[in-house]
Write a protein that holds these residues in place. Sequence first.
Motif: not given
Length: 238
Positions: A98, A139, A141, A144, A147
């Motif tokens: 990731g 994970i 993009r 990510y 988040d």
Amino acid sequence: MLLTDAEIRKGRFIKYAAEGHYAATSYDVGVGEIVDTDGARYSEGGYVLKPQGIVWLISSETLMLPEDVTGHAHIRTSLCSDGLLALNTGIVDPNWNGPLSTAIVNFSKQPYRIKIGEKFLRISFYKHERPTYAAPVSISRKNYIDDKIGKAQTVFGRTFLNFEQISKEVSEKVVEDSKEKFIYRASIAALAFAFLTILISVATYSVPLIYSQPQKLSDLTEEIKNLRQEINDMRRGP
């Protein structure tokens, strides 16, 4: 074992790598996305980070580490020299797949313009024996970035230290503490004064009562002495 640039290239640990970002024993990831504390994203034109301001920087590259390689991430020295500090750097675990990111704080007195593509984290790669267990972490993009937007909106304030708010809270606390201390000290002083008043009253009454009749005290002492003598004579018998 620390890997060289040739070994990093051969291992293909970095997706979307830029040739000019390789160093002798490391790779510098570049800024792909900037997320401010409102959750707004900047992927073009850069971002001007004000003094004490905080933003999240997300790499344009994706790291893909095998289970026998660990990455060590730290902010580039040149950014530190400009007064920028990363709040969360450290280990990139084996089997990570990731992007990378960090929250950046501007500790300088001047605004700093962060450019898209600018190098911000230096990654060193260490090859080691395969661990007993290394959980794969992958994970996308999009997930990510989502988040990091959530963390930017909920975890950090607009500035690292809100000096105006802190000053207000400290001032209010000092005033409140001063009031409490004044009330406490005033209460102690009142109790001490009351006790001293009672003590003086008792002393004023007791001292003349004792010392105004010295003869009676002397006679009483003599009688007690004679009584003790008689008791001792009776114990010894005739």
